[in-house]
Design a protein around this motif. Structure first.
Motif, PDB file in Angstrom:
ATOM      1  N   GLY A   1     -47.932   3.523 -40.770  1.00 51.60           N
ATOM      2  CA  GLY A   1     -48.053   5.204 -40.621  1.00 51.60           C
ATOM      3  C   GLY A   1     -46.772   5.365 -39.704  1.00 51.60           C
ATOM      4  O   GLY A   1     -45.832   4.909 -39.579  1.00 51.60           O
ATOM      5  N   THR A   2     -46.820   6.597 -39.183  1.00 53.88           N
ATOM      6  CA  THR A   2     -45.340   7.369 -38.617  1.00 53.88           C
ATOM      7  C   THR A   2     -45.373   6.377 -36.936  1.00 53.88           C
ATOM      8  O   THR A   2     -44.178   6.649 -36.526  1.00 53.88           O
ATOM      9  CB  THR A   2     -45.602   8.661 -38.273  1.00 53.88           C
ATOM     10  OG1 THR A   2     -46.976   8.990 -37.453  1.00 53.88           O
ATOM     11  CG2 THR A   2     -45.635   9.645 -39.635  1.00 53.88           C
ATOM     12  N   GLU A   3     -46.406   5.995 -36.744  1.00 54.91           N
ATOM     13  CA  GLU A   3     -46.299   5.489 -35.145  1.00 54.91           C
ATOM     14  C   GLU A   3     -46.577   3.868 -35.332  1.00 54.91           C
ATOM     15  O   GLU A   3     -46.540   3.335 -34.216  1.00 54.91           O
ATOM     16  CB  GLU A   3     -47.101   6.155 -34.069  1.00 54.91           C
ATOM     17  CG  GLU A   3     -46.996   7.614 -34.134  1.00 54.91           C
ATOM     18  CD  GLU A   3     -45.606   8.155 -33.828  1.00 54.91           C
ATOM     19  OE1 GLU A   3     -45.004   7.192 -32.886  1.00 54.91           O
ATOM     20  OE2 GLU A   3     -45.122   9.199 -34.049  1.00 54.91           O
ATOM     21  N   GLY A   4     -47.141   3.214 -36.385  1.00 58.59           N
ATOM     22  CA  GLY A   4     -47.011   2.045 -36.219  1.00 58.59           C
ATOM     23  C   GLY A   4     -47.722   1.540 -37.694  1.00 58.59           C
ATOM     24  O   GLY A   4     -47.902   2.279 -38.473  1.00 58.59           O
ATOM     25  N   SER A   5     -48.049   0.138 -37.645  1.00 56.09           N
ATOM     26  CA  SER A   5     -48.374  -0.443 -38.954  1.00 56.09           C
ATOM     27  C   SER A   5     -49.681  -1.480 -38.774  1.00 56.09           C
ATOM     28  O   SER A   5     -49.802  -1.984 -37.651  1.00 56.09           O
ATOM     29  CB  SER A   5     -47.173  -1.288 -39.672  1.00 56.09           C
ATOM     30  OG  SER A   5     -46.310  -0.450 -40.119  1.00 56.09           O
ATOM     31  N   LEU A   6     -50.583  -1.259 -39.506  1.00 50.91           N
ATOM     32  CA  LEU A   6     -51.732  -2.277 -39.415  1.00 50.91           C
ATOM     33  C   LEU A   6     -51.672  -3.183 -40.555  1.00 50.91           C
ATOM     34  O   LEU A   6     -51.403  -2.819 -41.651  1.00 50.91           O
ATOM     35  CB  LEU A   6     -53.074  -1.744 -39.683  1.00 50.91           C
ATOM     36  CG  LEU A   6     -53.297  -0.878 -38.526  1.00 50.91           C
ATOM     37  CD1 LEU A   6     -54.529   0.188 -39.085  1.00 50.91           C
ATOM     38  CD2 LEU A   6     -54.093  -1.621 -37.381  1.00 50.91           C
ATOM     39  N   ILE A   7     -51.559  -4.535 -40.403  1.00 45.89           N
ATOM     40  CA  ILE A   7     -51.315  -5.889 -41.326  1.00 45.89           C
ATOM     41  C   ILE A   7     -52.377  -6.717 -41.391  1.00 45.89           C
ATOM     42  O   ILE A   7     -52.719  -7.334 -40.346  1.00 45.89           O
ATOM     43  CB  ILE A   7     -49.926  -6.389 -41.084  1.00 45.89           C
ATOM     44  CG1 ILE A   7     -48.879  -5.289 -41.090  1.00 45.89           C
ATOM     45  CG2 ILE A   7     -49.730  -7.283 -41.793  1.00 45.89           C
ATOM     46  CD1 ILE A   7     -47.544  -6.036 -40.456  1.00 45.89           C
TER      47      ILE A   7
END
Length: 332
Positions: free
Chosen positions: A246-252
Motif C-alpha cells: 500500500g501507500t504507507e506500508g506492506s504486508l508480507i
C-alpha cells in the motif's frame, strides 16, 4: 447453533481428513455419508463412525439432518445442492460452486428463496494469517492498497492426481481448483471486487490434453489495485505467500495459503518491521462456527454464496483469458 446434524454428500479426502473432525469439534454430529459406490459408502461410514453410508440422495435427505456438506466433483454440485435446498437443508458447498455461472447462481438464489443458509467452503479467509492481514488493512496500517501478489503454486499429491489433471467435464485444471481461492482471499482482504482478468496458462508435467496445471494471472480490481497470482500443481519445492503493498506500508505473509494453522505476517512501514500476532485456531472450525451462527440468525457465513459466485466468475474469466489471450471482464 450447536448440535448441527450433518449429511456428507461425497466420501472424499477433504471430508475424511479435515471436515469430519471440524464438525465434531464444533458440537456437530455426522449422521450420514453419500457415495456413488455402495462399498465406499459403507467403508467410509464404518471407518469414520458415521451411522449411515448410502448411495441414495433421498435416503440421506430424508434422514434427521439439518445441513449438508457437498464435496463431490464439481459437475455434481448444482443438482445435489438444489435437491438439498428443496428438502429444506442448509448447504455448505465446496468451491468452485459449479462449472458454469448460471448453475451456481441458480442454487444460490434457490437457497435464498427457500430461507436456508448457503455457504461456500472458502476456508482460507478463516486462517489466522488472513484475519491478521485483514485487520491491519482495515486499521489503515498500510494506507491505500495498491498491489497484491499471491504465490499458491504447489505439487499435487499423488492421491489427488486423477480428474483434476485429465477431465474438463469435472472441472479439471489449476484455475478452478486454486485460482478461485486466491480471488476469494484477495476479495476478503481488500474488501474489493475483481474487474477484469488476464491469464497465461501452462500444461507442464502432470496434466493431459487442454488442462492447465500452471497459471499466472493479472487481476484488476474495482479500486484500481492490480494483483498477480501464480498457481500450479507441478512445483515440488515452492512455498506459498501473500503480499499486499500500500501507500504507507506492506504486508508480507509467508506459508499462508494452506489449511494448516501456520504462517507468519510481517508488517513493514516507515516505523520499521513488526510481526503480527496470529490466531492459530483451526480455520475450518472457525468457518463452521460462523455457519452455525448464520443458521441461528446471528450473522452470515464466513464465505457466502455470493462470495462463491465472485470467485467462480473470476475463475471462469481466467480460463477464458488463458484460451484467448485477451483480458476478460468479471461480473456477477
Amino acid at each position: 447453533m450447536d448440535n448441527i446434524r450433518w449429511g456428507l454428500i461425497g466420501a472424499t479426502f477433504i471430508a475424511r481428513d479435515w471436515m469430519i473432525s471440524a464438525f465434531r469439534n464444533t458440537g456437530g454430529t455426522v449422521a450420514s455419508v453419500l457415495s456413488s459406490s455402495p462399498e465406499r459408502a459403507k467403508e467410509f461410514a464404518a471407518v469414520k463412525e458415521i451411522p449411515l453410508g448410502t448411495t441414495s440422495m433421498d435416503e440421506l435427505l430424508g434422514g434427521d439432518i439439518d445441513a449438508v456438506y457437498i464435496s463431490t466433483t464439481n459437475e455434481l454440485h448444482v443438482p445435489q445442492a438444489l435437491a438439498a435446498i428443496k428438502a429444506g437443508k442448509h448447504v455448505l458447498c465446496e468451491k468452485p460452486l459449479a462449472l458454469g455461472y448460471a448453475g451456481a447462481k441458480e442454487m444460490v438464489e434457490a437457497a435464498e428463496n427457500a430461507g436456508v443458509v448457503f455457504a461456500t467452503n472458502h476456508h482460507l479467509r478463516n486462517s489466522g494469517t488472513h484475519l491478521a492481514m485483514r485487520a491491519a488493512i482495515v486499521a489503515g496500517k498500510i494506507g491505500r492498497p495498491l498491489f497484491a501478489r499471491v504465490a499458491h503454486a504447489r505439487y499435487l499429491p499423488g492421491f489427488l492426481q486423477g480428474w483434476r489433471l485429465t477431465d474438463p467435464k469435472k472441472g479439471a485444471g489449476v484455475i478452478l481448483d486454486i485460482t478461485t481461492h486466491d480471488v476469494d482471499s484477495l476479495r476478503f482482504l481488500l474488501g474489493d471486487n475483481p474487474k477484469s482478468v488476464l491469464c497465461m496458462t501452462q500444461t507442464g508435467t502432470l496434466a493431459k490434453g487442454n488442462v492447465e496445471d500452471g497459471a499466472m494471472t493479472l487481476i484488476e480490481f474495482e479500486s484500481g489495485l492490480v494483483a498477480h497470482t501464480h498457481d500450479a500443481f507441478t512445483t515440488k519445492y515452492a512455498s506459498t505467500g501473500l503480499e499486499i503493498h500500500g501507500t504507507e506500508g506492506s504486508l508480507i505473509g509467508t506459508d499462508c495459503m494452506t489449511q494448516d494453522p501456520i504462517g507468519e505476517v510481517l508488517l513493514r512501514t516507515e516505523a520499521g518491521e513488526e510481526r503480527l500476532t496470529i490466531d492459530r485456531g483451526n480455520l475450518y472450525e472457525r468457518g463452521l462456527r460462523a455457519f452455525g451462527e448464520a443458521i441461528a440468525g446471528n450473522g452470515k457465513p464466513a464465505a457466502s454464496g455470493e462470495d462463491g459466485l465472485w470467485s467462480l466468475a473470476a475463475g471462469l474469466a481466467a480460463v477464458q483469458s488463458g484460451r484467448t489471450g485477451q483480458r476478460v471482464p468479471v461480473t456477477i
